[in-house]
Structure formats: C-alpha cells, structure tokens
Design a protein around this motif. Sequence first.
Motif, PDB file in Angstrom:
ATOM      1  N   THR A   1       1.270  -1.265   0.170  1.00  0.00           N
ATOM      2  CA  THR A   1       0.252   0.067  -0.230  1.00  0.00           C
ATOM      3  C   THR A   1       0.866   0.716   0.220  1.00  0.00           C
ATOM      4  OG1 THR A   1      -0.075  -0.261   2.776  1.00  0.00           O
ATOM      5  CG2 THR A   1      -2.183  -1.303   0.925  1.00  0.00           C
ATOM      6  N   ASN A   2       1.822   0.846  -0.490  1.00  0.00           N
ATOM      7  CA  ASN A   2       3.455   2.350  -0.346  1.00  0.00           C
ATOM      8  C   ASN A   2       2.558   3.389  -1.144  1.00  0.00           C
ATOM      9  OD1 ASN A   2       4.946   3.979  -1.882  1.00  0.00           O
ATOM     10  ND2 ASN A   2       6.062   2.929  -0.413  1.00  0.00           N
ATOM     11  N   GLY A   3       2.360   4.436  -0.747  1.00  0.00           N
ATOM     12  CA  GLY A   3       2.270   5.609  -1.524  1.00  0.00           C
ATOM     13  C   GLY A   3       0.533   5.599  -0.758  1.00  0.00           C
ATOM     14  N   LEU A   4      -0.277   5.210  -0.434  1.00  0.00           N
ATOM     15  CA  LEU A   4      -1.670   5.443  -0.770  1.00  0.00           C
ATOM     16  C   LEU A   4      -2.212   6.425   0.892  1.00  0.00           C
ATOM     17  CD1 LEU A   4      -3.011   1.709  -1.154  1.00  0.00           C
ATOM     18  CD2 LEU A   4      -2.901   3.555  -2.986  1.00  0.00           C
ATOM     19  N   TYR A   5      -3.309   6.595   1.290  1.00  0.00           N
ATOM     20  CA  TYR A   5      -3.474   7.248   2.326  1.00  0.00           C
ATOM     21  C   TYR A   5      -5.037   6.600   2.585  1.00  0.00           C
ATOM     22  CZ  TYR A   5      -0.773  11.208   1.094  1.00  0.00           C
ATOM     23  OH  TYR A   5       0.196  12.418   0.960  1.00  0.00           O
ATOM     24  N   PHE A   6      -4.938   6.466   3.922  1.00  0.00           N
ATOM     25  CA  PHE A   6      -6.040   5.786   4.967  1.00  0.00           C
ATOM     26  C   PHE A   6      -6.371   7.110   5.946  1.00  0.00           C
ATOM     27  CE2 PHE A   6      -8.603   4.251   8.311  1.00  0.00           C
ATOM     28  CZ  PHE A   6      -9.319   3.505   7.767  1.00  0.00           C
ATOM     29  N   GLU A   7      -8.138   7.662   5.514  1.00  0.00           N
ATOM     30  CA  GLU A   7      -8.522   8.563   6.218  1.00  0.00           C
ATOM     31  C   GLU A   7      -9.880   8.096   7.408  1.00  0.00           C
ATOM     32  OE1 GLU A   7     -11.047  11.260   4.052  1.00  0.00           O
ATOM     33  OE2 GLU A   7      -9.512  10.937   3.784  1.00  0.00           O
ATOM     34  N   ILE A   8      -9.251   8.043   8.514  1.00  0.00           N
ATOM     35  CA  ILE A   8     -11.390   7.624   9.562  1.00  0.00           C
ATOM     36  C   ILE A   8     -12.017   8.299  10.201  1.00  0.00           C
ATOM     37  CG2 ILE A   8      -9.319   5.849  10.627  1.00  0.00           C
ATOM     38  CD1 ILE A   8     -12.095   4.509  10.762  1.00  0.00           C
ATOM     39  N   GLU A   9     -12.499   8.839  10.452  1.00  0.00           N
ATOM     40  CA  GLU A   9     -13.442  10.118  12.300  1.00  0.00           C
ATOM     41  C   GLU A   9     -13.477   8.303  12.634  1.00  0.00           C
ATOM     42  OE1 GLU A   9     -15.239  14.009  12.441  1.00  0.00           O
ATOM     43  OE2 GLU A   9     -16.723  12.544  12.435  1.00  0.00           O
ATOM     44  N   LEU A  10     -13.048   8.692  13.778  1.00  0.00           N
ATOM     45  CA  LEU A  10     -13.453   7.842  15.575  1.00  0.00           C
ATOM     46  C   LEU A  10     -14.666   8.851  16.225  1.00  0.00           C
ATOM     47  CD1 LEU A  10     -10.408   6.134  15.928  1.00  0.00           C
ATOM     48  CD2 LEU A  10     -12.004   5.713  14.612  1.00  0.00           C
ATOM     49  N   SER A  11     -15.284   8.201  17.118  1.00  0.00           N
ATOM     50  CA  SER A  11     -15.975   9.659  17.431  1.00  0.00           C
ATOM     51  C   SER A  11     -16.841   8.508  18.596  1.00  0.00           C
ATOM     52  CB  SER A  11     -17.045  10.503  16.795  1.00  0.00           C
ATOM     53  OG  SER A  11     -18.311   9.710  16.234  1.00  0.00           O
ATOM     54  N   ASP A  12     -17.897   8.740  19.654  1.00  0.00           N
ATOM     55  CA  ASP A  12     -18.309   8.224  20.094  1.00  0.00           C
ATOM     56  C   ASP A  12     -19.959   7.706  19.088  1.00  0.00           C
ATOM     57  OD1 ASP A  12     -20.029  10.956  19.765  1.00  0.00           O
ATOM     58  OD2 ASP A  12     -20.636  10.340  21.520  1.00  0.00           O
ATOM     59  N   LYS A  13     -20.049   8.083  17.794  1.00  0.00           N
ATOM     60  CA  LYS A  13     -20.564   7.424  16.944  1.00  0.00           C
ATOM     61  C   LYS A  13     -20.689   6.585  15.885  1.00  0.00           C
ATOM     62  CE  LYS A  13     -23.952  11.255  16.900  1.00  0.00           C
ATOM     63  NZ  LYS A  13     -23.784  11.432  19.066  1.00  0.00           N
ATOM     64  N   ASN A  14     -18.919   6.790  15.876  1.00  0.00           N
ATOM     65  CA  ASN A  14     -18.231   5.400  15.141  1.00  0.00           C
ATOM     66  C   ASN A  14     -16.970   4.830  15.982  1.00  0.00           C
ATOM     67  OD1 ASN A  14     -16.989   3.858  13.360  1.00  0.00           O
ATOM     68  ND2 ASN A  14     -15.456   5.370  11.694  1.00  0.00           N
ATOM     69  N   TYR A  15     -17.596   4.593  17.106  1.00  0.00           N
ATOM     70  CA  TYR A  15     -16.569   3.688  17.968  1.00  0.00           C
ATOM     71  C   TYR A  15     -15.577   2.194  17.864  1.00  0.00           C
ATOM     72  CZ  TYR A  15     -14.883   3.327  22.800  1.00  0.00           C
ATOM     73  OH  TYR A  15     -13.725   2.791  24.313  1.00  0.00           O
ATOM     74  N   CYS A  16     -14.855   2.868  17.457  1.00  0.00           N
ATOM     75  CA  CYS A  16     -13.361   1.843  17.001  1.00  0.00           C
ATOM     76  C   CYS A  16     -12.270   2.341  17.938  1.00  0.00           C
ATOM     77  CB  CYS A  16     -13.729   1.615  16.122  1.00  0.00           C
ATOM     78  SG  CYS A  16     -15.078   1.540  14.829  1.00  0.00           S
ATOM     79  N   ARG A  17     -11.417   0.711  17.713  1.00  0.00           N
ATOM     80  CA  ARG A  17      -9.944   1.158  17.498  1.00  0.00           C
ATOM     81  C   ARG A  17      -9.592   1.122  16.857  1.00  0.00           C
ATOM     82  NH1 ARG A  17      -9.760  -2.811  20.908  1.00  0.00           N
ATOM     83  NH2 ARG A  17      -9.438  -3.752  19.218  1.00  0.00           N
ATOM     84  N   LEU A  18      -8.522   2.407  16.424  1.00  0.00           N
ATOM     85  CA  LEU A  18      -7.456   1.990  15.387  1.00  0.00           C
ATOM     86  C   LEU A  18      -5.931   1.589  15.648  1.00  0.00           C
ATOM     87  CD1 LEU A  18      -7.179   3.098  12.238  1.00  0.00           C
ATOM     88  CD2 LEU A  18      -6.683   5.565  13.490  1.00  0.00           C
ATOM     89  N   THR A  19      -5.233   1.416  15.406  1.00  0.00           N
ATOM     90  CA  THR A  19      -4.688  -0.055  15.107  1.00  0.00           C
ATOM     91  C   THR A  19      -3.516   0.446  14.228  1.00  0.00           C
ATOM     92  OG1 THR A  19      -5.312  -2.171  16.944  1.00  0.00           O
ATOM     93  CG2 THR A  19      -3.518  -1.796  15.786  1.00  0.00           C
ATOM     94  N   ILE A  20      -2.217   1.275  14.159  1.00  0.00           N
ATOM     95  CA  ILE A  20      -1.792   0.777  13.785  1.00  0.00           C
ATOM     96  C   ILE A  20       0.002   0.733  13.921  1.00  0.00           C
ATOM     97  CG2 ILE A  20      -0.620   3.516  12.435  1.00  0.00           C
ATOM     98  CD1 ILE A  20      -3.189   4.866  13.390  1.00  0.00           C
ATOM     99  N   PRO A  21       0.400   0.056  12.626  1.00  0.00           N
ATOM    100  CA  PRO A  21       1.659  -0.411  13.576  1.00  0.00           C
ATOM    101  C   PRO A  21       2.673   0.213  13.005  1.00  0.00           C
ATOM    102  CG  PRO A  21       0.735  -1.066  11.050  1.00  0.00           C
ATOM    103  CD  PRO A  21      -0.082  -0.057  11.829  1.00  0.00           C
ATOM    104  N   ALA A  22       4.292  -0.388  14.227  1.00  0.00           N
ATOM    105  CA  ALA A  22       5.224   0.778  13.628  1.00  0.00           C
ATOM    106  C   ALA A  22       5.316   1.308  11.798  1.00  0.00           C
ATOM    107  CB  ALA A  22       6.195   0.478  14.279  1.00  0.00           C
ATOM    108  N   GLY A  23       6.064   2.566  11.882  1.00  0.00           N
ATOM    109  CA  GLY A  23       6.519   2.231  10.554  1.00  0.00           C
ATOM    110  C   GLY A  23       5.116   3.696   9.317  1.00  0.00           C
ATOM    111  N   LEU A  24       4.190   3.724   9.728  1.00  0.00           N
ATOM    112  CA  LEU A  24       3.101   5.085   9.049  1.00  0.00           C
ATOM    113  C   LEU A  24       3.651   6.131   9.389  1.00  0.00           C
ATOM    114  CD1 LEU A  24       0.680   2.119   8.890  1.00  0.00           C
ATOM    115  CD2 LEU A  24       2.393   2.787   6.689  1.00  0.00           C
TER     116      LEU A  24
END
Length: 145
Positions: free
Chosen positions: A80-103
């Motif tokens: 996925t080199n060169g790609l973006y990922f966007e997400i909005e977290l809130s109480d309405k979209n209550y999730c855990r976002l796991t981001i590995p080292a290197g990003l």
Amino acid sequence: MINGVVVTPLKQIFLDKGSVFHGIKSTDDTFYGFGEAYFSQANYLSIKGWKKHTKMNMNLVVPIGAIKFVIFDDREFSPTNGLYFEIELSDKNYCRLTIPAGLWLAFQGTGKDTNLLMNFADILHDPSESQVKELADISYDWSNI
C-alpha cells in the motif's frame, strides 16, 4: 486500507449512571504488549502531525468528541506504498484504530467541543524512536471538513 492498519469496532454500554466504553483487552489480536497509555486532546479543526513511530505500535480510541485520523504509507516494500487511509472516530463510530510502527499519522479535531483520544502503546514513549514532518511535507488536503 493501509497494510497492517486495523479498525476494530468496540462495545459501548450505555447506563443511566454513566456509560462504559471498552478500549482493549490482553486477548485482542491487536494487543502487542503494554508500555504506556496516554490521552491527547485535539482542538476543533487543529491538526497534529505528521509523526512516524519506528518501534511503537499504537491503539487509538476516541471516547469523547470526534477526531479525523489520516495515515500515509511510505514504506518502500509495502503493497500500500503511497496510499492514504482516513477515518473519523467518535462516540458514533466507536472503534479502536491500530497503527503499526512505520506509518505516518496526523489527526484533526472535528468535534466542536472536547476531542480526546487515548493511545494504548506497546512501548514507553521514547522521543528518539519517532520522526516528525511539517504538514506541508506530506501532500494531503485538510480542507474537506
């Protein structure tokens, strides 16, 4: 989606005397150990970033407000080199976002009141294991809020 990034829906238990918001369990697939947990506020429309951890894996949760996260993959051999990922977290979209080292990560407060995130990190904070860039150094349009 960026290779290695995981979005995990979390449970909210709404109670009259105060709600419970799950964060992470030691049995979760994205539990890589415990180094420290900390909270960070993001003021409305303020942007924090870009930052890349070279060792730390992050587990981010937004229990109060709303925060838009943008991840950029510049890892040389990543599919996925060169790609973006966007997400909005809130109480309405209550999730855990796991981001590995290197990003690369930047985030913006999108709620008009308090915006609070928790990072459950697998290592202790060490300023020598991260890199920072100015917002303009990674091309992304932050005007779409």
